[in-house]
Design a protein around this motif. Structure first.
Motif, PDB file in Angstrom:
ATOM      1  N   GLU A 194       0.956  -1.168   0.196  1.00  0.00           N
ATOM      2  CA  GLU A 194       0.085  -0.056  -0.028  1.00  0.00           C
ATOM      3  C   GLU A 194       0.848   1.014   0.036  1.00  0.00           C
ATOM      4  OE1 GLU A 194      -3.793   1.695   2.302  1.00  0.00           O
ATOM      5  OE2 GLU A 194      -2.746   0.067   3.183  1.00  0.00           O
ATOM      6  N   GLN A 198       1.097   4.113  -2.934  1.00  0.00           N
ATOM      7  CA  GLN A 198       0.964   5.321  -2.534  1.00  0.00           C
ATOM      8  C   GLN A 198       1.807   6.386  -2.911  1.00  0.00           C
ATOM      9  OE1 GLN A 198      -2.342   6.549  -1.330  1.00  0.00           O
ATOM     10  NE2 GLN A 198      -1.285   8.388  -2.059  1.00  0.00           N
ATOM     11  N   ALA A 215      -6.839   1.050  -3.104  1.00  0.00           N
ATOM     12  CA  ALA A 215      -6.160  -0.023  -2.347  1.00  0.00           C
ATOM     13  C   ALA A 215      -6.703  -0.046  -0.929  1.00  0.00           C
ATOM     14  CB  ALA A 215      -4.599   0.139  -2.442  1.00  0.00           C
TER      15      ALA A 215
END
Length: 338
Positions: A194, A198, A215
């Protein structure tokens, strides 16, 4: 004098002979005397078979099964070790060599495998050194050409020369990046997927590119961070160039992690989905040279997936656009990290 044969065939033969001899001597000891007594009492040949004979029969059957299990284990265990070592070496060039022990055939196979492993390591090391030299030797004349282009008085000509140099440098960098491969000795580590996605989305958005991320909570993935980031960056770059925008999605599961990059562009003809991931393959109908690239982005992404025991799958979305799916098995990745 060697009592145990050195060859695998000899050892298996010795085990089988020993097992059968043990069974026969046990049979002789168990029912010979009792059978003689029964026959002397007037029993027929069939009725004179003692109960212990059936015990012996069961014992023989058990002995044969036990011997067969031991024999199969002796045969398959070296092959399993060899298969595991080959699989580990295919994913990590720095995997340890195979232990050279056991019967003659097993030792020879292990020695041959270790020699092959050593040769491949040397070839990869020599290739890396050659690529480093080529990279330096190609960048130097390009830099000189760029400096000399600045001395051209004609602005249009200077811009054209600069654009050609940029194209040449981009092709050189892309080719070297691909040839270096994604099988460099990068350590396997636990990756926060994640956070990786990001970070990639934030970097792209800072450049003004429309990249979205969908996500949720994702379990850490044991993999090679640089390889995965490079693969995802290439997929996002393709989606933005040829589809106008990119959307990243995560599908996590106990067996595999799936990272999808989607766009809303024209997609790819069905008959070209398999070939477009090959190096230097470009589709002129939808991916012109004006958008940049030399046809290596998808090949690099596929290599990154295969480096982790997975693959890259391309499919046209029913609502339009292309979906690039990185499939990363968790079991293989976990084995690599141990």
């Amino acid at each position: 004098m060697r009592l145990i044969p050195s060859s695998l065939f000899g050892r298996l033969t010795l085990i089988l002979v020993a097992g059968m001899l043990a069974a026969q001597f046990t049979s002789l000891w168990l029912h010979m005397e009792e059978r003689q007594i029964l026959l002397a009492q007037g029993y027929s040949q069939i009725a004179g078979v003692p109960t212990r004979f059936w015990m012996h029969l069961a014992l023989t059957l058990g002995a044969v099964i036990a011997v067969a299990l031991v024999a199969v284990r002796l045969v398959t265990r070296p092959l399993q070790r060899l298969a595991a070592a080959a699989d580990a070496f295919g994913r990590d060039l720095e995997s340890p060599p195979l232990e050279e022990s056991g019967p003659t055939e097993t030792r020879r196979a292990a020695e041959a495998f270790n020699r092959m492993q050593g040769r491949i390591k040397r070839l990869v090391a020599e290739r890396s050194r050659a690529l480093a030299a080529v990279s330096h030797d190609l960048r130097t004349p390009l830099t000189r050409m760029r400096l000399r282009a600045e001395l051209v008085d004609d602005e249009d000509l200077r811009a054209q020369i600069g654009a050609d140099i940029d194209d040449m440098q981009a092709m050189v960098e892309s080719t070297l990046d691909y040839l270096r491969g994604l099988r460099e000795n990068e350590a396997v580590q636990e990756i926060d997927i994640e956070a990786l996605l990001q970070s990639l989305a934030t970097d792209e958005q800072a450049l003004g590119r429309p990249v979205a991320l969908e996500a949720g909570a994702v379990a850490p993935f044991a993999g090679r961070l640089s390889a995965l980031r490079r693969a995802l960056a290439n997929l996002v770059d393709n989606a933005v160039k040829y589809g106008g925008a990119a959307r990243m999605r995560v599908e996590d599961g106990p067996d595999a992690l799936r990272l999808a990059v989607e766009d809303s562009g024209p997609g790819i003809p069905e008959d070209a989905l398999a070939s477009v991931v090959e190096p230097y393959i470009r589709l002129e109908t939808s991916r012109s040279r004006a958008t940049g690239g030399v046809g290596l982005g998808l090949a690099i992404a596929r290599d990154a997936a295969r480096l982790h025991g997975g693959d890259l799958r391309l499919e046209n979305r029913p609502e339009g656009g292309l979906r690039a799916l990185l499939i990363l098995p968790r079991r293989l990745a976990s084995a690599d990290s141990r």
